[in-house]
Design a protein around this motif. Structure first.
Motif, PDB file in Angstrom:
ATOM      1  N   ILE A  99      36.505  50.660  58.771  1.00 32.08           N
ATOM      2  CA  ILE A  99      35.830  50.063  57.616  1.00 32.08           C
ATOM      3  C   ILE A  99      36.763  50.081  56.412  1.00 32.08           C
ATOM      4  CG2 ILE A  99      33.980  50.455  55.931  1.00 32.08           C
ATOM      5  CD1 ILE A  99      32.222  51.326  58.313  1.00 32.08           C
ATOM      6  N   GLN A 100      37.425  51.205  56.188  1.00 33.24           N
ATOM      7  CA  GLN A 100      38.346  51.297  55.053  1.00 33.24           C
ATOM      8  C   GLN A 100      39.506  50.319  55.217  1.00 33.24           C
ATOM      9  OE1 GLN A 100      39.325  55.441  54.965  1.00 33.24           O
ATOM     10  NE2 GLN A 100      37.534  55.992  53.731  1.00 33.24           N
ATOM     11  N   SER A 101      40.014  50.180  56.430  1.00 31.66           N
ATOM     12  CA  SER A 101      41.104  49.239  56.684  1.00 31.66           C
ATOM     13  C   SER A 101      40.639  47.810  56.407  1.00 31.66           C
ATOM     14  CB  SER A 101      41.581  49.379  58.127  1.00 31.66           C
ATOM     15  OG  SER A 101      42.511  48.389  58.439  1.00 31.66           O
ATOM     16  N   THR A 102      39.447  47.460  56.858  1.00 29.53           N
ATOM     17  CA  THR A 102      38.907  46.121  56.632  1.00 29.53           C
ATOM     18  C   THR A 102      38.667  45.874  55.149  1.00 29.53           C
ATOM     19  OG1 THR A 102      37.856  46.196  58.813  1.00 29.53           O
ATOM     20  CG2 THR A 102      37.062  44.525  57.283  1.00 29.53           C
ATOM     21  N   GLN A 103      38.152  46.870  54.435  1.00 23.19           N
ATOM     22  CA  GLN A 103      37.940  46.724  52.997  1.00 23.19           C
ATOM     23  C   GLN A 103      39.266  46.535  52.265  1.00 23.19           C
ATOM     24  OE1 GLN A 103      35.664  50.218  52.038  1.00 23.19           O
ATOM     25  NE2 GLN A 103      33.704  49.203  52.403  1.00 23.19           N
ATOM     26  N   THR A 104      40.305  47.231  52.713  1.00 25.30           N
ATOM     27  CA  THR A 104      41.629  47.054  52.116  1.00 25.30           C
ATOM     28  C   THR A 104      42.137  45.643  52.364  1.00 25.30           C
ATOM     29  OG1 THR A 104      42.117  49.393  52.462  1.00 25.30           O
ATOM     30  CG2 THR A 104      43.989  47.951  52.080  1.00 25.30           C
ATOM     31  N   ASN A 105      41.948  45.136  53.588  1.00 25.57           N
ATOM     32  CA  ASN A 105      42.362  43.767  53.903  1.00 25.57           C
ATOM     33  C   ASN A 105      41.597  42.745  53.064  1.00 25.57           C
ATOM     34  OD1 ASN A 105      44.164  44.716  55.794  1.00 25.57           O
ATOM     35  ND2 ASN A 105      42.808  44.381  57.536  1.00 25.57           N
ATOM     36  N   ILE A 106      40.306  42.973  52.868  1.00 29.06           N
ATOM     37  CA  ILE A 106      39.493  42.070  52.052  1.00 29.06           C
ATOM     38  C   ILE A 106      39.987  42.083  50.607  1.00 29.06           C
ATOM     39  CG2 ILE A 106      37.190  41.751  51.060  1.00 29.06           C
ATOM     40  CD1 ILE A 106      36.056  42.631  53.788  1.00 29.06           C
ATOM     41  N   ALA A 107      40.274  43.264  50.086  1.00 36.37           N
ATOM     42  CA  ALA A 107      40.762  43.362  48.704  1.00 36.37           C
ATOM     43  C   ALA A 107      42.109  42.644  48.566  1.00 36.37           C
ATOM     44  CB  ALA A 107      40.888  44.826  48.300  1.00 36.37           C
ATOM     45  N   ASN A 108      42.997  42.805  49.548  1.00 39.51           N
ATOM     46  CA  ASN A 108      44.288  42.107  49.516  1.00 39.51           C
ATOM     47  C   ASN A 108      44.100  40.590  49.579  1.00 39.51           C
ATOM     48  OD1 ASN A 108      45.650  44.525  49.375  1.00 39.51           O
ATOM     49  ND2 ASN A 108      46.076  44.627  51.560  1.00 39.51           N
ATOM     50  N   ALA A 109      43.186  40.143  50.439  1.00 37.30           N
ATOM     51  CA  ALA A 109      42.925  38.704  50.557  1.00 37.30           C
ATOM     52  C   ALA A 109      42.331  38.158  49.257  1.00 37.30           C
ATOM     53  CB  ALA A 109      41.988  38.435  51.732  1.00 37.30           C
ATOM     54  N   ASN A 110      41.444  38.918  48.624  1.00 35.47           N
ATOM     55  CA  ASN A 110      40.865  38.471  47.351  1.00 35.47           C
ATOM     56  C   ASN A 110      41.931  38.356  46.269  1.00 35.47           C
ATOM     57  OD1 ASN A 110      38.253  38.139  48.211  1.00 35.47           O
ATOM     58  ND2 ASN A 110      37.617  40.206  47.681  1.00 35.47           N
ATOM     59  N   SER A 111      42.827  39.323  46.196  1.00 37.70           N
ATOM     60  CA  SER A 111      43.879  39.249  45.176  1.00 37.70           C
ATOM     61  C   SER A 111      44.823  38.084  45.457  1.00 37.70           C
ATOM     62  CB  SER A 111      44.642  40.569  45.105  1.00 37.70           C
ATOM     63  OG  SER A 111      45.360  40.798  46.295  1.00 37.70           O
ATOM     64  N   GLU A 112      45.133  37.830  46.723  1.00 37.83           N
ATOM     65  CA  GLU A 112      45.973  36.690  47.069  1.00 37.83           C
ATOM     66  C   GLU A 112      45.262  35.381  46.743  1.00 37.83           C
ATOM     67  OE1 GLU A 112      48.377  34.823  50.897  1.00 37.83           O
ATOM     68  OE2 GLU A 112      47.411  36.774  51.072  1.00 37.83           O
ATOM     69  N   ASN A 113      43.962  35.320  46.980  1.00 39.00           N
ATOM     70  CA  ASN A 113      43.174  34.135  46.668  1.00 39.00           C
ATOM     71  C   ASN A 113      43.195  33.856  45.162  1.00 39.00           C
ATOM     72  OD1 ASN A 113      41.418  31.956  46.873  1.00 39.00           O
ATOM     73  ND2 ASN A 113      39.609  33.250  46.825  1.00 39.00           N
ATOM     74  N   ILE A 114      43.049  34.899  44.370  1.00 42.61           N
ATOM     75  CA  ILE A 114      43.088  34.739  42.914  1.00 42.61           C
ATOM     76  C   ILE A 114      44.455  34.229  42.476  1.00 42.61           C
ATOM     77  CG2 ILE A 114      43.027  36.014  40.732  1.00 42.61           C
ATOM     78  CD1 ILE A 114      40.842  37.777  42.013  1.00 42.61           C
ATOM     79  N   SER A 115      45.508  34.782  43.052  1.00 40.38           N
ATOM     80  CA  SER A 115      46.861  34.343  42.721  1.00 40.38           C
ATOM     81  C   SER A 115      47.078  32.878  43.094  1.00 40.38           C
ATOM     82  CB  SER A 115      47.874  35.226  43.441  1.00 40.38           C
ATOM     83  OG  SER A 115      49.169  34.748  43.268  1.00 40.38           O
ATOM     84  N   LEU A 116      46.677  32.491  44.290  1.00 35.66           N
ATOM     85  CA  LEU A 116      46.836  31.107  44.730  1.00 35.66           C
ATOM     86  C   LEU A 116      45.978  30.155  43.903  1.00 35.66           C
ATOM     87  CD1 LEU A 116      46.922  31.572  48.617  1.00 35.66           C
ATOM     88  CD2 LEU A 116      48.841  31.041  47.096  1.00 35.66           C
ATOM     89  N   GLN A 117      44.784  30.599  43.539  1.00 33.61           N
ATOM     90  CA  GLN A 117      43.903  29.771  42.722  1.00 33.61           C
ATOM     91  C   GLN A 117      44.521  29.518  41.350  1.00 33.61           C
ATOM     92  OE1 GLN A 117      41.125  28.513  44.098  1.00 33.61           O
ATOM     93  NE2 GLN A 117      40.830  27.248  42.289  1.00 33.61           N
ATOM     94  N   SER A 118      45.141  30.548  40.766  1.00 37.44           N
ATOM     95  CA  SER A 118      45.785  30.362  39.465  1.00 37.44           C
ATOM     96  C   SER A 118      46.997  29.439  39.585  1.00 37.44           C
ATOM     97  CB  SER A 118      46.187  31.707  38.869  1.00 37.44           C
ATOM     98  OG  SER A 118      47.182  32.320  39.649  1.00 37.44           O
ATOM     99  N   GLN A 119      47.742  29.543  40.699  1.00 37.80           N
ATOM    100  CA  GLN A 119      48.863  28.628  40.920  1.00 37.80           C
ATOM    101  C   GLN A 119      48.363  27.196  41.070  1.00 37.80           C
ATOM    102  OE1 GLN A 119      51.090  29.969  44.294  1.00 37.80           O
ATOM    103  NE2 GLN A 119      51.954  31.748  43.228  1.00 37.80           N
ATOM    104  N   LEU A 120      47.267  27.007  41.788  1.00 36.75           N
ATOM    105  CA  LEU A 120      46.694  25.670  41.974  1.00 36.75           C
ATOM    106  C   LEU A 120      46.213  25.103  40.651  1.00 36.75           C
ATOM    107  CD1 LEU A 120      45.760  23.447  43.946  1.00 36.75           C
ATOM    108  CD2 LEU A 120      43.579  24.663  44.094  1.00 36.75           C
TER     109      LEU A 120
END
Length: 172
Positions: A99-120
Motif C-alpha cells: 500500500i505504501q509503495s502504491t501510494q508513493t507511486n501515485i504521489a509521483n504520478a500526480n507530481s509528474e502530471n502537474i509538471s506536464l500540465q504546466s508545460q502544456l
C-alpha cells in the motif's frame, strides 16, 4: 571490612573505644550458623502401601493416556494459533508495504502530471502560438480587406445544383 559508601569509617576514626570493639574476639558473629539439613530423600513406608490389581493399573494407564492426549492436543492447538497469528502479522506487514509503495507511486504520478500540465499550459498559451505562427511558419495576421464572407444558403443551393447535374449526367 568497610564499604566505600560506609561513612562510619570517617566518624569513628579517632574513637579508640570503637577500634577496640572491632577487634574483640568475644563478640558473637552476626552471621547465622548454618546447620546441615537432613536428607529429604526417598522414604520407605512399610505396610502402608496398598497393592493395585491389573484392572486398576490399566484404568490408571488409560486415564494418564487421556491426560497426555489432552495436553498434547492443547499444545498443538496453541502452537497452531501462534503460527497463524505470526502468519497474519506477516501478511499484514506485506500488504502495508505494498500500500505504501502504491501510494508513493501515485504521489509521483500526480507530481509528474502537474509538471506536464504546466508545460502544456505554457505551450498552448495564445502568445506562444502567435509567436510560433509568425516566426516558424512565416504567417501574418489577417487584414480586414482579406476577409471574405460567404452566404451559407447560397452555398448550399449551389452544391445541390451541382449534385443534381452530376446525377442527371450519370443517368444519361
Amino acid at each position: 571490612m568497610t564499604n566505600t559508601n560506609d561513612f562510619r569509617q570517617y566518624s569513628f576514626r579517632n574513637d579508640t573505644s570503637y577500634l577496640i570493639e572491632s577487634f574483640s574476639y568475644s563478640k558473637a558473629s552476626h552471621a547465622p550458623k548454618l546447620r546441615p539439613k537432613e536428607d529429604e530423600g526417598l522414604k520407605v513406608h512399610e505396610g502402608g502401601a496398598k497393592l493395585k490389581n491389573k484392572s486398576q493399573l490399566k484404568a490408571e494407564q488409560k486415564a494418564s493416556l487421556r491426560k497426555m492426549i489432552i495436553v498434547v492436543s492443547v499444545a498443538v492447538i496453541s502452537l497452531l494459533m501462534i503460527g497463524l497469528a505470526l502468519h497474519s502479522f506477516a501478511v499484514k506487514n506485506e500488504l502495508t508495504r505494498q500500500i505504501q509503495s502504491t501510494q508513493t507511486n501515485i504521489a509521483n504520478a500526480n507530481s509528474e502530471n502537474i509538471s506536464l500540465q504546466s508545460q502544456l499550459d505554457a505551450l498552448v498559451s495564445i502568445s506562444t502560438i502567435d509567436k510560433y505562427a509568425v516566426e516558424e511558419l512565416n504567417m501574418t495576421k489577417v487584414k480586414s480587406n482579406q476577409i471574405k464572407y460567404i452566404n451559407v444558403e447560397e452555398y448550399k443551393n449551389a452544391k445541390e445544383n451541382e449534385q443534381n447535374q452530376t446525377k442527371s449526367n450519370n443517368n444519361k
